[in-house]
Design a protein around this motif. Structure first.
Motif, PDB file in Angstrom:
ATOM      1  N   GLN A  60       0.865  -1.178   0.000  1.00 18.71           N
ATOM      2  CA  GLN A  60       0.000   0.000   0.000  1.00 18.71           C
ATOM      3  C   GLN A  60       0.898   1.223   0.000  1.00 18.71           C
ATOM      4  O   GLN A  60       1.897   1.265   0.716  1.00 18.71           O
ATOM      5  CB  GLN A  60      -0.892   0.015   1.238  1.00 18.71           C
ATOM      6  CG  GLN A  60      -1.921  -1.078   1.245  1.00 18.71           C
ATOM      7  CD  GLN A  60      -2.804  -1.010   2.481  1.00 18.71           C
ATOM      8  OE1 GLN A  60      -2.623  -0.165   3.346  1.00 18.71           O
ATOM      9  NE2 GLN A  60      -3.761  -1.917   2.553  1.00 18.71           N
ATOM     10  N   GLU A  61       0.558   2.202  -0.820  1.00 18.90           N
ATOM     11  CA  GLU A  61       1.366   3.413  -0.935  1.00 18.90           C
ATOM     12  C   GLU A  61       0.486   4.647  -0.794  1.00 18.90           C
ATOM     13  O   GLU A  61      -0.641   4.672  -1.280  1.00 18.90           O
ATOM     14  CB  GLU A  61       2.073   3.475  -2.295  1.00 18.90           C
ATOM     15  CG  GLU A  61       3.153   2.450  -2.479  1.00 18.90           C
ATOM     16  CD  GLU A  61       4.375   2.696  -1.604  1.00 18.90           C
ATOM     17  OE1 GLU A  61       4.687   3.865  -1.290  1.00 18.90           O
ATOM     18  OE2 GLU A  61       5.009   1.701  -1.237  1.00 18.90           O
ATOM     19  N   ARG A  62       1.030   5.664  -0.146  1.00 17.51           N
ATOM     20  CA  ARG A  62       0.376   6.971  -0.056  1.00 17.51           C
ATOM     21  C   ARG A  62       0.962   7.815  -1.183  1.00 17.51           C
ATOM     22  O   ARG A  62       2.158   8.078  -1.216  1.00 17.51           O
ATOM     23  CB  ARG A  62       0.673   7.610   1.296  1.00 17.51           C
ATOM     24  CG  ARG A  62       0.012   8.941   1.492  1.00 17.51           C
ATOM     25  CD  ARG A  62       0.360   9.491   2.894  1.00 17.51           C
ATOM     26  NE  ARG A  62      -0.215  10.789   3.086  1.00 17.51           N
ATOM     27  CZ  ARG A  62       0.384  11.935   2.765  1.00 17.51           C
ATOM     28  NH1 ARG A  62       1.589  11.919   2.249  1.00 17.51           N
ATOM     29  NH2 ARG A  62      -0.219  13.088   2.969  1.00 17.51           N
ATOM     30  N   ILE A  63       0.125   8.228  -2.114  1.00 12.99           N
ATOM     31  CA  ILE A  63       0.551   8.998  -3.273  1.00 12.99           C
ATOM     32  C   ILE A  63       0.113  10.451  -3.071  1.00 12.99           C
ATOM     33  O   ILE A  63      -1.080  10.747  -3.061  1.00 12.99           O
ATOM     34  CB  ILE A  63      -0.068   8.445  -4.582  1.00 12.99           C
ATOM     35  CG1 ILE A  63       0.111   6.933  -4.698  1.00 12.99           C
ATOM     36  CG2 ILE A  63       0.486   9.182  -5.781  1.00 12.99           C
ATOM     37  CD1 ILE A  63       1.533   6.470  -4.831  1.00 12.99           C
ATOM     38  N   PRO A  64       1.075  11.391  -2.898  1.00 11.21           N
ATOM     39  CA  PRO A  64       0.716  12.798  -2.705  1.00 11.21           C
ATOM     40  C   PRO A  64       0.400  13.497  -4.025  1.00 11.21           C
ATOM     41  O   PRO A  64       0.780  13.031  -5.092  1.00 11.21           O
ATOM     42  CB  PRO A  64       1.980  13.393  -2.066  1.00 11.21           C
ATOM     43  CG  PRO A  64       3.085  12.536  -2.574  1.00 11.21           C
ATOM     44  CD  PRO A  64       2.505  11.151  -2.755  1.00 11.21           C
ATOM     45  N   THR A  65      -0.294  14.619  -3.948  1.00  6.95           N
ATOM     46  CA  THR A  65      -0.575  15.416  -5.137  1.00  6.95           C
ATOM     47  C   THR A  65       0.692  16.141  -5.545  1.00  6.95           C
ATOM     48  O   THR A  65       1.537  16.396  -4.698  1.00  6.95           O
ATOM     49  CB  THR A  65      -1.676  16.461  -4.879  1.00  6.95           C
ATOM     50  OG1 THR A  65      -1.265  17.300  -3.823  1.00  6.95           O
ATOM     51  CG2 THR A  65      -2.989  15.819  -4.579  1.00  6.95           C
TER      52      THR A  65
END
Length: 73
Positions: A60-65
């Motif tokens: 699982q990855e947190r993808i920032p804007t």
């Protein structure tokens, strides 16, 4: 030669168009996405215009804007 700190003025009669800023993609929980680095995934969390949490199967990855490397399927 240095750049001026004053922004360029655009005239309404100019034949040149204003530069277009790309709209930020909107993602919702459950959206199927593809990412250039991680591959196929599904959005499992959304942080109000800050980032999205995506499940890519093995991780699982947190993808920032901005989501320049990620798009809807």
């Amino acid at each position: 030669m240095t750049k001026s700190a004053v922004p360029k003025r655009r005239l309404s009669t100019s034949p040149f168009k204003d530069p277009v800023t790309p709209a930020c993609d909107r993602f919702a929980v459950g959206d199927r996405v593809t990412h250039d680095t991680y591959g196929l995934g599904q959005v499992i969390g959304v942080e109000e215009d800050i980032a999205v949490l995506v499940d890519f199967g093995s991780q699982q990855e947190r993808i920032p804007t901005p989501f320049s490397k990620m798009s809807h399927l």
